[in-house]
Structures are given as structure tokens and as C-alpha cells.
Design a protein around this motif. Sequence first.
Motif, PDB file in Angstrom:
ATOM      1  N   GLU A   1      -0.432 -28.182 -86.511  1.00  0.00           N
ATOM      2  CA  GLU A   1       0.157 -29.126 -87.823  1.00  0.00           C
ATOM      3  C   GLU A   1      -0.748 -29.968 -88.565  1.00  0.00           C
ATOM      4  OE1 GLU A   1       1.557 -32.599 -85.228  1.00  0.00           O
ATOM      5  OE2 GLU A   1       3.896 -31.473 -84.256  1.00  0.00           O
ATOM      6  N   LEU A   2      -1.914 -29.641 -88.401  1.00  0.00           N
ATOM      7  CA  LEU A   2      -3.667 -29.609 -89.346  1.00  0.00           C
ATOM      8  C   LEU A   2      -3.659 -28.877 -90.109  1.00  0.00           C
ATOM      9  CD1 LEU A   2      -6.431 -29.747 -86.963  1.00  0.00           C
ATOM     10  CD2 LEU A   2      -4.737 -31.972 -87.558  1.00  0.00           C
ATOM     11  N   GLY A   3      -2.546 -27.397 -90.085  1.00  0.00           N
ATOM     12  CA  GLY A   3      -2.870 -26.926 -91.262  1.00  0.00           C
ATOM     13  C   GLY A   3      -3.898 -26.001 -92.162  1.00  0.00           C
ATOM     14  N   TYR A   4      -5.276 -25.924 -91.531  1.00  0.00           N
ATOM     15  CA  TYR A   4      -6.561 -25.865 -91.458  1.00  0.00           C
ATOM     16  C   TYR A   4      -6.339 -23.656 -91.764  1.00  0.00           C
ATOM     17  CZ  TYR A   4      -8.096 -30.310 -90.798  1.00  0.00           C
ATOM     18  OH  TYR A   4      -7.917 -32.294 -90.800  1.00  0.00           O
ATOM     19  N   ARG A   5      -6.780 -24.075 -92.550  1.00  0.00           N
ATOM     20  CA  ARG A   5      -7.012 -22.182 -92.711  1.00  0.00           C
ATOM     21  C   ARG A   5      -8.088 -21.688 -91.714  1.00  0.00           C
ATOM     22  NH1 ARG A   5      -6.741 -19.515 -99.308  1.00  0.00           N
ATOM     23  NH2 ARG A   5      -6.857 -18.480 -97.206  1.00  0.00           N
ATOM     24  N   GLY A   6      -9.198 -22.103 -91.855  1.00  0.00           N
ATOM     25  CA  GLY A   6      -9.562 -21.791 -90.824  1.00  0.00           C
ATOM     26  C   GLY A   6      -9.470 -21.759 -89.353  1.00  0.00           C
ATOM     27  N   VAL A   7      -8.639 -22.542 -88.962  1.00  0.00           N
ATOM     28  CA  VAL A   7      -8.045 -22.039 -87.744  1.00  0.00           C
ATOM     29  C   VAL A   7      -7.039 -21.159 -87.264  1.00  0.00           C
ATOM     30  CG1 VAL A   7      -7.391 -23.657 -85.834  1.00  0.00           C
ATOM     31  CG2 VAL A   7      -8.103 -24.766 -87.692  1.00  0.00           C
ATOM     32  N   ILE A   8      -7.778 -20.325 -86.014  1.00  0.00           N
ATOM     33  CA  ILE A   8      -6.922 -19.191 -86.059  1.00  0.00           C
ATOM     34  C   ILE A   8      -5.916 -19.206 -84.265  1.00  0.00           C
ATOM     35  CG2 ILE A   8      -7.650 -16.329 -85.124  1.00  0.00           C
ATOM     36  CD1 ILE A   8     -10.219 -16.888 -86.722  1.00  0.00           C
ATOM     37  N   LEU A   9      -4.911 -19.349 -84.446  1.00  0.00           N
ATOM     38  CA  LEU A   9      -3.818 -19.654 -83.193  1.00  0.00           C
ATOM     39  C   LEU A   9      -3.826 -18.510 -82.813  1.00  0.00           C
ATOM     40  CD1 LEU A   9      -2.972 -23.688 -83.696  1.00  0.00           C
ATOM     41  CD2 LEU A   9      -4.364 -22.434 -82.076  1.00  0.00           C
ATOM     42  N   GLU A  10      -4.665 -18.253 -81.415  1.00  0.00           N
ATOM     43  CA  GLU A  10      -3.540 -16.361 -80.849  1.00  0.00           C
ATOM     44  C   GLU A  10      -2.362 -16.722 -79.262  1.00  0.00           C
ATOM     45  OE1 GLU A  10      -6.920 -13.847 -80.410  1.00  0.00           O
ATOM     46  OE2 GLU A  10      -7.541 -13.831 -82.732  1.00  0.00           O
ATOM     47  N   GLU A  11      -1.546 -16.317 -80.267  1.00  0.00           N
ATOM     48  CA  GLU A  11      -0.574 -16.438 -78.612  1.00  0.00           C
ATOM     49  C   GLU A  11      -0.584 -15.212 -77.877  1.00  0.00           C
ATOM     50  OE1 GLU A  11       4.184 -17.387 -77.659  1.00  0.00           O
ATOM     51  OE2 GLU A  11       3.675 -16.643 -79.377  1.00  0.00           O
ATOM     52  N   GLU A  12      -0.845 -14.945 -76.606  1.00  0.00           N
ATOM     53  CA  GLU A  12      -0.768 -13.611 -75.154  1.00  0.00           C
ATOM     54  C   GLU A  12      -0.315 -13.892 -74.180  1.00  0.00           C
ATOM     55  OE1 GLU A  12      -5.427 -13.720 -74.342  1.00  0.00           O
ATOM     56  OE2 GLU A  12      -5.929 -12.697 -76.311  1.00  0.00           O
ATOM     57  N   TYR A  13       0.164 -13.032 -73.574  1.00  0.00           N
ATOM     58  CA  TYR A  13       0.880 -13.080 -72.476  1.00  0.00           C
ATOM     59  C   TYR A  13      -0.230 -13.034 -71.129  1.00  0.00           C
ATOM     60  CZ  TYR A  13       5.396 -14.019 -75.386  1.00  0.00           C
ATOM     61  OH  TYR A  13       5.627 -14.792 -76.211  1.00  0.00           O
ATOM     62  N   ARG A  14       0.331 -13.632 -69.768  1.00  0.00           N
ATOM     63  CA  ARG A  14      -0.688 -13.368 -68.891  1.00  0.00           C
ATOM     64  C   ARG A  14       0.900 -12.986 -67.575  1.00  0.00           C
ATOM     65  NH1 ARG A  14      -4.513 -17.421 -67.841  1.00  0.00           N
ATOM     66  NH2 ARG A  14      -5.959 -16.646 -69.209  1.00  0.00           N
ATOM     67  N   ARG A  15       0.472 -12.250 -66.630  1.00  0.00           N
ATOM     68  CA  ARG A  15       1.048 -12.314 -65.725  1.00  0.00           C
ATOM     69  C   ARG A  15       1.060 -13.576 -64.487  1.00  0.00           C
ATOM     70  NH1 ARG A  15       6.675 -10.288 -65.807  1.00  0.00           N
ATOM     71  NH2 ARG A  15       7.033  -8.260 -64.169  1.00  0.00           N
ATOM     72  N   ASN A  16       2.036 -13.838 -63.968  1.00  0.00           N
ATOM     73  CA  ASN A  16       1.945 -14.876 -63.096  1.00  0.00           C
ATOM     74  C   ASN A  16       2.730 -14.848 -61.665  1.00  0.00           C
ATOM     75  OD1 ASN A  16       0.625 -16.991 -64.093  1.00  0.00           O
ATOM     76  ND2 ASN A  16       2.147 -18.102 -64.413  1.00  0.00           N
ATOM     77  N   TYR A  17       2.461 -14.566 -60.440  1.00  0.00           N
ATOM     78  CA  TYR A  17       2.897 -14.234 -59.212  1.00  0.00           C
ATOM     79  C   TYR A  17       3.194 -16.015 -58.467  1.00  0.00           C
ATOM     80  CZ  TYR A  17       1.911  -9.392 -60.770  1.00  0.00           C
ATOM     81  OH  TYR A  17       1.351  -7.923 -61.264  1.00  0.00           O
ATOM     82  N   ASN A  18       4.497 -16.110 -58.833  1.00  0.00           N
ATOM     83  CA  ASN A  18       4.980 -17.217 -58.586  1.00  0.00           C
ATOM     84  C   ASN A  18       4.572 -18.280 -56.798  1.00  0.00           C
ATOM     85  OD1 ASN A  18       5.622 -17.835 -61.195  1.00  0.00           O
ATOM     86  ND2 ASN A  18       7.691 -17.224 -60.559  1.00  0.00           N
ATOM     87  N   PHE A  19       4.625 -17.061 -56.220  1.00  0.00           N
ATOM     88  CA  PHE A  19       4.408 -16.976 -54.522  1.00  0.00           C
ATOM     89  C   PHE A  19       2.735 -16.517 -54.017  1.00  0.00           C
ATOM     90  CE2 PHE A  19       9.213 -17.214 -55.105  1.00  0.00           C
ATOM     91  CZ  PHE A  19       9.158 -18.495 -54.789  1.00  0.00           C
ATOM     92  N   GLU A  20       2.084 -16.422 -55.386  1.00  0.00           N
ATOM     93  CA  GLU A  20       0.414 -15.840 -54.810  1.00  0.00           C
ATOM     94  C   GLU A  20       0.614 -14.810 -54.208  1.00  0.00           C
ATOM     95  OE1 GLU A  20      -1.293 -19.300 -53.353  1.00  0.00           O
ATOM     96  OE2 GLU A  20      -1.222 -20.132 -55.672  1.00  0.00           O
ATOM     97  N   THR A  21       0.166 -14.893 -53.215  1.00  0.00           N
ATOM     98  CA  THR A  21      -0.070 -13.811 -52.036  1.00  0.00           C
ATOM     99  C   THR A  21       1.415 -13.010 -51.284  1.00  0.00           C
ATOM    100  OG1 THR A  21      -0.073 -15.199 -49.934  1.00  0.00           O
ATOM    101  CG2 THR A  21      -2.555 -14.605 -51.097  1.00  0.00           C
ATOM    102  N   LEU A  22       2.120 -13.971 -51.640  1.00  0.00           N
ATOM    103  CA  LEU A  22       3.721 -13.253 -50.888  1.00  0.00           C
ATOM    104  C   LEU A  22       3.667 -12.024 -51.449  1.00  0.00           C
ATOM    105  CD1 LEU A  22       5.975 -14.218 -48.808  1.00  0.00           C
ATOM    106  CD2 LEU A  22       7.420 -14.875 -50.808  1.00  0.00           C
ATOM    107  N   SER A  23       3.796 -11.415 -50.666  1.00  0.00           N
ATOM    108  CA  SER A  23       4.811  -9.508 -50.573  1.00  0.00           C
ATOM    109  C   SER A  23       3.826  -9.338 -51.980  1.00  0.00           C
ATOM    110  CB  SER A  23       6.068  -9.928 -51.245  1.00  0.00           C
ATOM    111  OG  SER A  23       6.258  -8.401 -51.434  1.00  0.00           O
ATOM    112  N   ALA A  24       2.142  -9.622 -52.154  1.00  0.00           N
ATOM    113  CA  ALA A  24       1.337  -9.229 -53.120  1.00  0.00           C
ATOM    114  C   ALA A  24       1.373  -7.144 -52.891  1.00  0.00           C
ATOM    115  CB  ALA A  24       0.626  -9.230 -52.099  1.00  0.00           C
ATOM    116  N   HIS A  25       1.386  -6.545 -52.061  1.00  0.00           N
ATOM    117  CA  HIS A  25       1.257  -5.666 -51.814  1.00  0.00           C
ATOM    118  C   HIS A  25       2.250  -4.525 -51.966  1.00  0.00           C
ATOM    119  CE1 HIS A  25      -2.400  -6.915 -48.890  1.00  0.00           C
ATOM    120  NE2 HIS A  25      -2.459  -5.468 -49.239  1.00  0.00           N
ATOM    121  N   THR A  26       3.441  -5.015 -52.541  1.00  0.00           N
ATOM    122  CA  THR A  26       4.849  -4.435 -52.852  1.00  0.00           C
ATOM    123  C   THR A  26       4.943  -5.013 -54.189  1.00  0.00           C
ATOM    124  OG1 THR A  26       5.641  -5.048 -50.708  1.00  0.00           O
ATOM    125  CG2 THR A  26       7.486  -4.559 -52.827  1.00  0.00           C
ATOM    126  N   LEU A  27       4.142  -6.114 -54.549  1.00  0.00           N
ATOM    127  CA  LEU A  27       4.851  -5.879 -56.478  1.00  0.00           C
ATOM    128  C   LEU A  27       3.446  -5.447 -56.828  1.00  0.00           C
ATOM    129  CD1 LEU A  27       4.881 -10.096 -56.028  1.00  0.00           C
ATOM    130  CD2 LEU A  27       6.891  -8.488 -56.086  1.00  0.00           C
TER     131      LEU A  27
END
Length: 715
Positions: free
Chosen positions: A140-166
Motif C-alpha cells: 500500500e505504500l506504493g514505492y517504486r523501489g520496493v520489490i515484493l516477491e511471492e513464493e510457495y513452500r511445501r508444508n507437511y501438516n503432521f511433521e514426521t507422520l508418514s514422512a518416508h511414504t510422503l
Amino acid sequence: MNHRTSIMSRMFILMGLIFLLPFAILVQIFRVNVMEGDGLRELWNSQAIDYIAIPAQRGNIYDANGSLLATNSAVYKIAVDPFAPGVTRDNLDMVGSVLSRHTGRQASYYRNKIRNAPSNSRYIVLERSISVQAYEDIRELGYRGVILEEEYRRNYNFETLSAHTLGYVNHNLDGMAGLEAKYNQTLKGEDGLQQVRRDRSNRIFAYVGAPRQQPRQGSSLHTTIDSYIQAIVEEELENGIQTTRAKQGTAIVMDPKTGAVKAMANYPTFDPNTPAASDTENRRNYAVSDMFEPGSTFKLVTAIAAVEQGVVDFDEIFETPENGRIQIHGQWMRDHDPLGDLTFKQAIAKSSNIATSELAMRIQPERYYQYARNLGFGTPTNIDLHNEVGGRLQKPFEWSGVTLPWMSIGYEVQATPLQIVQAYAAFANGGKMMKPFVVSHLTDEFGNVKERTRPSLVRRIAKEETIQKLMPVFEEVVTDSGTANWASVEGLRIAGKTGTAQKYIGGRYTTSYRASFAGFFPVEDPSYVILVLLDEPRTSFYGGFTAGSVFREITKRIAGLDDSINRSISPGDQLAEENRIFIPQLVGHTEAGAESILKGTGIRYRTSGSGPFVVDQQPSAAEAIADNVVVKLTLGDIQDGESPDGFVKIPDLREMNMRKAASVIRGLGLEIEMIGSGTIYNQFPLAGELMREGRTVTVRGRARSMQNVTLTAAQ
């Protein structure tokens, strides 16, 4: 005159050239703009226009109940370009102040980061992951010198559960193991394209009306993994490894009717959210990528082949040597203890190597090999998981003189844990082998089913009547007279086979062992096949005691979840309410030793008195208690002459049943060999004698006749 004429001629020529130059320029302008304008403009457009990828969303992974196991989350990165047009120091300070409100860092942290960057840097990263609200406030600041980048990360919701299968993904969201690798292209989808313009500084600009190809989002996987069963298996496997002090272990649960894998666990495990934090060894799925010599679980092949080929009579008596060993082609074959005369049923139940090898040598090598192949050994199961190996099964022309007898007891052959499960699942399924699978169906981004996995029959491994004849034989294994009495569950019919195999390391067999138990239940209508494999257990190397105990705990909890199994058990034996465990022998151990024995069993205790040893315990050894009972240990000194260090005084086991005696003896740090079944009438050594820890106590039992029972009741 001639001289003047020459000068004037030259001046006219020069003036003509001067007047012609603007005309030439006008002609060139006309040519560029009018005559060749369209072609040149098209060339400029082709050089100024470029395409950037629109990333496709990676598909989700669900369990059998619809729980979300793996998904994506957006990560926002912020950087600044201090030299962008219109950017001032105040603008950069404002960006730092807004970030400070969301991250908790001081605004001076960001000012210093900009000030300390290289003098010509036009891309200074301030934060690699900020919240959605911070992203919106800065945008919302609207400054030209600001660079915003959107990336995606993989999330495993139950952490170690079924880790070797997933499995897990790398920084590019490409699958590196498990389902993520096997179905990588299916999950990734296909990136779209966005047309953009580049200026002379190679900066990219979007423009209105630019052509755009939408991405094809990745498909989602719906697996056969039941998170409830998976959690039970992982928890009990970890407890079992800690209790037995094994190096590692594997456990698999499969539906024999369909081949659907309900759970697959390895320990040690890892968190797929941060795979690099774990050793590479812990990220490998031992269930499909490791081979081992299966030991006595392979006797299923021998039993089926012997019955199918008609080389065994169920009433036949096998006479094994008194010393429990026999020489075959110059090599000694041993039973774990002298077993005496055995019927075929007893030979399997007590896991006699000598009797089993005798049976195998009655079968033609080519036929025996074919039965082993029919049960899936030596070839991959083709499960939909990454990095499966096919095991090793030598062809008969490669065999030596001792290959057949030793292969019959699970040596000179290598299999994966999954192959063992598949073989026992085929046995449990009336002889019909099903192809194992983990993914039940695929759905697109709108939830529409794109592809469904149908249960697939691989082959029939034996005639149905052969399976019916052998079922009671393998059920006998899980009784007081079998090697897997520790795998039994009250009120539930279980069949299976133990395995105890020496490890082949550095060109020779060592004193290290792998212990396993493969079983299924309920026998009358098998719904679950379970394999438990422990690598180098230290409390005991026998599969029935170590892996069998883990199998029992997994079975009790799974049966408690299954209403159909619970209803088939009498009300007094309801597994969901049972939760009863047997107290080990603690008297004679130090307090630290008693604590080590109880660790991982869930048994709570409290102490009274003073002294280095446990001199009394309540409840007593081998007594079954509910899991909320607190054991009372009395500490004191052991008088001289009672038990020297490293020795144990043998208790009186006569009139005990086999299971209670086994609990008492193993609680003392000894092994037990049971001959016969029922009530113990003789033992060696005798009660009161001293025996070094780790040695074997032999007991003999027999079923009490109705006449004796009646007389005892009358007294």
C-alpha cells in the motif's frame, strides 16, 4: 579565368552536397516510417517482448480419511532498490518502520542492512518471509523501489507422520523421495505464460491486454494411508526400538484383500519440512529400498511348497538330533534349542530349522524356486513408491549344494520388508496375491476424480485348500507352544511367523541379528497384515519376543479402532477397554536397572525404603495390570550369598502356564525355551539354582487332562 572557374565549380558541388543532405535525411525518414515502418516496428516488438512463467500450484496429498497431509503455503519476500527513480531515504526508512511493526525487529536493523550493502547494489533483501498483513501494508505504500516477491513452500501438516511414504521436495518444489518423487509430474502440473515487455535496461513491465496462458494446476493425491493407524504404528515402533535398544526398525500394515497400504513406518524418522536437518540414512524408506535375509518368515514358502507338492504328511514325525544340530553337505544346521520329535505343525510353530530344511530337500530345486517367485520374491512389487528394489533370488543353476536347505529357512535370499508383507497378505487372502498400492485416486483442482486405482490381482500363489490346511499351522505359532506367544492378543485369532536372522557383514555371519514377525488377524476373515522388523535388538534377538511384542501392541490398538473386530470379541475381552500389561520381574535389579526395564512400557512406579536393589515389588512379576496402576518398588540391600553379580536365582516355575513363566524368566534377564504347552511340570535348571544372565532356561509343559482338573477342583 580558368582558375576562378575551377574554384566556383567546386563551390557549387559543395553547396549541392550540403543541400542534398537534408533531402537524404527526409528520404530516410520517409523510408523508415512509411515504406518499412511496419516491418521495423514488428522487429522492435519481437526484441522488446518476453515471456515469464506463471507457476502452477503443486497438488495436495491427503490420507484415506481426507486429512490434509501435504499442501502449499505462500511465502513473501521483500527487497529494495535504493537507486530506483523517485526513491528517497525517507521512503526506505518508512519501509523499515512498517516491517518493524510486523517482525519485532528494530527499524534500525533494516536501515543498517541497506547502509551496509554494496554501494552499487540494486537488490537488497530485507526479509525472506513476511506475513500476509506485512505484505499488504508495504504494498500500500506504493514505492517504486520496493520489490515484493511471492513464493510457495511445501508444508507437511503432521511433521514426521508418514514422512518416508510422503517424501519431501527440494527448493524448486521438485519431489526428491516418496510419493513426492514418484508422482512429481502429476503433482507439479504445468506452468502458464505471461507476455511482458522489457525496456532498454532489461526491466520487465506488464501491460494491459498482454496475452496470458493460464497454468494447469497440479493434481492432488488421495492415499490409502490411515493417519490413525499410521500414528499408532509409528508410536509403538518407536517404543519397541527404545525398549529393545534396537538400531532401527520398520513396520507395515496392509489390507490383504485389496493390497492397500494402511501404514508404513521407519524409525529413526525425519521431518520432511526440514529434511536437511536429518541424516540421509534416516530419510531412506527401508520398507521398500533395503534388502535383508528374512530368516524364518521365509518358511512360509517351504510350507506351501511342501503341502502343494505332497511331500509332507501332517501326522509325520520329524526326529531332530538331541543336540539340536545336524551337518548338511559339510555345514552345520542348528535349531535355536534341541526340540526333539516334532510333527509338521510343531516344526513350523517351534520354528525348527532342521525339520524345515529336511522338507525343502524333498522338493525339486526348480519347483522350489518357482514357489518362491510365485510368492513375490526376487521381483519388485511395483508399488507406487520411489526407489523400490526387487530383492535377490538366485536361479537354481546358480545354487550350491547347501543353497536349498539354507534358503528354506530364509538365508541365501534377500527380500524387502514390503515383499514379506505381500507374501503373507496373499496367504491371508486365500492364496490371491494383490498388488500393493498407496494412492487410491487422483483429483484435479476442482475435486473431480481424474484417475482411480483399482485393486489388482497379481497371481494365485497356491490352491485354496492348501491355504486352509496351513492356516491352523501358522495360527499355532501364536500360542503358548509357538515361538510367537508374545504376539498373541486375548480373544483375537492371529496367525503368522517369527523370523530371527544373523546379519551377513564383511563376508561372514556375525552375532548381530534382525528380529521380525509377520502376522495377520482375525484369522476367520483377515483384515490386517502387519510386519514388524527390528535391526539388532539388544534385550533379546528372538523375533517372537521383540518384534512380536511390538506387533501385539499395534494389533491391540488397531483392533480397538475397528468396530467389526471389536464386536467379534466377547464383551469380557473387548480390546478397546483392555489396556492391560504384564509386570516384568524387577526384584534383584538396581533401581536404575528397574527404571531402564520399565522405560518405554508406560508403567509408572514409586519407590520406598533405601538401598541399591529392588527387594520387593507390588504387583508381583507376570501379573497383568491396567495401564493406570502404579507399581510399588521396595529398595534395600541384597544379603550375601543370594545372587553374585551377573547371576540370577532361578524361581520355581512348576504349575505356572507357559506365558506367565516366560514373563518371569525374561524379566530376570534370561531366555526361555518352551517344550510342549499348557502347565509346566519340569524345568532346568531347578528352582533355587544360580544361572548367568542371558542364558536359557528350559521348561516342559503338558495340557492338563479333564480328570486332573476335576480332581484339583475337588480338592
